[in-house]
Write a protein that holds these residues in place. Structure first.
Motif, mmCIF file in Angstrom:
data_model
loop_
_atom_site.group_PDB
_atom_site.id
_atom_site.type_symbol
_atom_site.label_atom_id
_atom_site.label_comp_id
_atom_site.label_asym_id
_atom_site.label_seq_id
_atom_site.Cartn_x
_atom_site.Cartn_y
_atom_site.Cartn_z
ATOM 1 N N GLY A 181 39.436 48.184 60.162
ATOM 2 C CA GLY A 181 39.122 48.237 58.741
ATOM 3 C C GLY A 181 40.216 47.620 57.897
ATOM 4 N N LEU A 182 41.455 47.963 58.213
ATOM 5 C CA LEU A 182 42.584 47.423 57.459
ATOM 6 C C LEU A 182 42.691 45.917 57.607
ATOM 7 N N ARG A 183 42.620 45.413 58.833
ATOM 8 C CA ARG A 183 42.843 43.981 59.031
ATOM 9 C C ARG A 183 41.698 43.147 58.517
ATOM 10 N N THR A 184 40.460 43.673 58.594
ATOM 11 C CA THR A 184 39.326 42.903 58.061
ATOM 12 C C THR A 184 39.353 42.912 56.544
ATOM 13 N N GLY A 185 39.705 44.048 55.952
ATOM 14 C CA GLY A 185 39.903 44.070 54.510
ATOM 15 C C GLY A 185 41.010 43.129 54.094
ATOM 16 N N ALA A 186 42.115 43.183 54.819
ATOM 17 C CA ALA A 186 43.280 42.386 54.440
ATOM 18 C C ALA A 186 42.989 40.896 54.460
ATOM 19 N N VAL A 187 42.267 40.406 55.470
ATOM 20 C CA VAL A 187 42.003 38.966 55.512
ATOM 21 C C VAL A 187 41.071 38.556 54.382
ATOM 22 N N SER A 188 40.161 39.427 53.985
ATOM 23 C CA SER A 188 39.344 39.134 52.807
ATOM 24 C C SER A 188 40.205 39.102 51.550
ATOM 25 N N GLY A 189 41.216 39.970 51.500
ATOM 26 C CA GLY A 189 42.147 39.921 50.379
ATOM 27 C C GLY A 189 42.914 38.615 50.345
ATOM 28 N N VAL A 190 43.368 38.158 51.494
ATOM 29 C CA VAL A 190 44.083 36.882 51.575
ATOM 30 C C VAL A 190 43.184 35.740 51.103
ATOM 31 N N ALA A 191 41.956 35.704 51.602
ATOM 32 C CA ALA A 191 41.039 34.617 51.250
ATOM 33 C C ALA A 191 40.616 34.689 49.785
ATOM 34 N N THR A 192 40.381 35.890 49.292
ATOM 35 C CA THR A 192 39.989 36.046 47.888
ATOM 36 C C THR A 192 41.110 35.596 46.971
ATOM 37 N N ASP A 193 42.331 35.936 47.305
ATOM 38 C CA ASP A 193 43.469 35.521 46.498
ATOM 39 C C ASP A 193 43.596 34.006 46.476
ATOM 40 N N LEU A 194 43.261 33.369 47.590
ATOM 41 C CA LEU A 194 43.336 31.913 47.679
ATOM 42 C C LEU A 194 42.194 31.218 46.955
ATOM 43 N N LEU A 195 40.981 31.769 47.043
ATOM 44 C CA LEU A 195 39.780 31.026 46.671
ATOM 45 C C LEU A 195 39.073 31.510 45.413
ATOM 46 N N ALA A 196 39.171 32.773 45.075
ATOM 47 C CA ALA A 196 38.425 33.285 43.925
ATOM 48 C C ALA A 196 39.073 32.836 42.624
ATOM 49 N N PRO A 197 38.280 32.636 41.583
ATOM 50 C CA PRO A 197 38.863 32.294 40.281
ATOM 51 C C PRO A 197 39.896 33.329 39.855
ATOM 52 N N ALA A 198 40.922 32.871 39.171
ATOM 53 C CA ALA A 198 42.008 33.764 38.781
ATOM 54 C C ALA A 198 41.530 34.880 37.865
ATOM 55 N N ASP A 199 40.464 34.619 37.111
ATOM 56 C CA ASP A 199 39.971 35.628 36.174
ATOM 57 C C ASP A 199 38.806 36.446 36.734
ATOM 58 N N VAL A 239 19.535 43.251 46.453
ATOM 59 C CA VAL A 239 20.633 42.300 46.558
ATOM 60 C C VAL A 239 20.731 41.449 45.304
ATOM 61 N N ASP A 240 19.613 40.956 44.809
ATOM 62 C CA ASP A 240 19.660 40.073 43.637
ATOM 63 C C ASP A 240 20.236 40.792 42.424
ATOM 64 N N THR A 241 19.884 42.060 42.243
ATOM 65 C CA THR A 241 20.433 42.841 41.139
ATOM 66 C C THR A 241 21.937 43.039 41.302
ATOM 67 N N ALA A 242 22.365 43.267 42.525
ATOM 68 C CA ALA A 242 23.782 43.517 42.773
ATOM 69 C C ALA A 242 24.643 42.304 42.483
ATOM 70 N N VAL A 243 24.180 41.104 42.858
ATOM 71 C CA VAL A 243 25.057 39.934 42.849
ATOM 72 C C VAL A 243 24.957 39.097 41.586
ATOM 73 N N ARG A 244 23.990 39.324 40.735
ATOM 74 C CA ARG A 244 23.713 38.365 39.651
ATOM 75 C C ARG A 244 24.867 38.211 38.670
ATOM 76 N N ARG A 245 25.711 39.242 38.510
ATOM 77 C CA ARG A 245 26.836 39.133 37.574
ATOM 78 C C ARG A 245 28.192 39.153 38.286
ATOM 79 N N ALA A 246 28.181 38.990 39.592
ATOM 80 C CA ALA A 246 29.416 39.134 40.361
ATOM 81 C C ALA A 246 30.177 37.821 40.476
ATOM 82 N N ASP A 247 31.487 37.895 40.258
ATOM 83 C CA ASP A 247 32.379 36.767 40.520
ATOM 84 C C ASP A 247 32.740 36.668 41.994
ATOM 85 N N ILE A 248 32.730 37.811 42.681
ATOM 86 C CA ILE A 248 33.085 37.904 44.095
ATOM 87 C C ILE A 248 31.994 38.701 44.785
#
Length: 309
Positions: A100-118, A179-188
């Protein structure tokens, strides 16, 4: 030589998500630099039993993870992570906690690299055992204002919402009906499901969005459609592992939506930031270097002289 045993609670008390993200990020840099000897993991009974191993050459340390996966039980993952090094002893830790920790952590690494800063809104599809750490990791690198949770089992999504509200009182959290309701306003958007057919469709998503696809880990599993992958910047954890195990990437390669040249390895992307399209995808099936990174943190805390540098 000492052998230290750590249960789920021991692991979680010892390693924060922030520390896990830092450690996993460095592990991927080391992986890109060739510092790991890491075979593709062994999967038996179509992924119900997994064995992962790696040797970190500079520190003369090794890690082996052995686990079983059964999505009908709670927790779905059961097994051990064993850390070994040549001087101070051996450490054995609960595999569900480390995973759980390592899979979360790699998503954190990738999100920090790729997601918009805001980016400050997230949707998570799938509320199983990996989901809490996915949210914690994203929140660690992109502090969230809003979170939407969707699971086919609404009671499981509601339980996750209650857990996270107690941890993240500043985040507005809702349970979505679809799913469509969940993701429609999501940045990530994070997909954490054992799906065999895509759970997202391109038209559901905002024009600018980052997606972490962490649930599918076998060629028979698939969370993302070809057209979404074809229009996105696609970063992966490890090319050999992805070509062996990632159903959605293999499907997109077969259809022509992607070529191998379109796939950017995370360790390389951390050194040379890629050009980003409006939509970015991080696809992970999990590699042993991630588990090694968490085990190394544990060894530093629990073995007599700590982990070697």
């Amino acid at each position: 030589m000492n052998t230290i045993g750590l249960d789920f609670d021991d692991v979680r008390a010892a390693v924060s998500m922030q520390d896990a993200i830092v450690a996993v990020r460095q592990a991927f840099l080391d992986l890109a630099a060739g510092h790991f000897e890491q075979p593709v993991r062994t999967a038996m009974r179509d992924g119900q039993f997994l064995i992962m191993s790696t040797h970190h050459r500079p520190s003369a340390t090794a890690m082996v993870k052995t686990l079983s996966v059964d999505f009908t039980r709670v927790p779905a993952i059961a097994g051990t992570v064993t850390w070994a090094e040549t001087r101070q002893g051996t450490l054995v830790a609960d595999a569900a906690a480390v995973t759980g920790l390592r899979t979360g952590a790699v998503s954190g690494v990738a999100t920090d690299l790729l997601a918009p800063a805001d980016a400050d809104t997230m949707a998570i599809i799938g509320a199983g055992g990996q989901a809490p750490d996915q949210v914690r990791a994203v929140h660690a690198v992109r502090p969230l204002r809003g979170l939407s949770i969707m699971d086919r089992d609404r009671s499981r999504a509601a339980a996750l919402a209650d857990l996270l509200r107690s941890e993240l009182p500043q985040v507005e959290i809702d349970v979505a009906d679809g799913v469509d309701t969940a993701v429609r306003r999501a940045d990530i958007v994070t997909c954490a499901t054992p799906a065999t057919e895509p759970v997202l469709a391109s038209e559901m998503l905002r024009p600018r969005v980052h997606i972490n696809a962490i649930g599918a880990f076998r060629p028979t599993m698939r969370e993302l459609p070809d057209d979404l992958l074809g229009e996105a910047t696609v970063v992966i954890d490890d090319l050999a592992a992805i070509l062996e195990e990632s159903g959605e990437i293999l499907h997109a390669l077969d259809s022509g939506a992607l070529t191998e040249d379109d796939l950017i390895v995370l360790g390389d992307a951390l050194t040379h930031a890629p050009e980003r399209r409006e939509r970015t995808v991080f696809k992970t099936v999990g590699v042993a270097a991630q588990d090694w990174a968490i085990a190394r943190l544990l060894a530093a805390k629990f073995l007599p002289a700590g982990a070697p540098a």
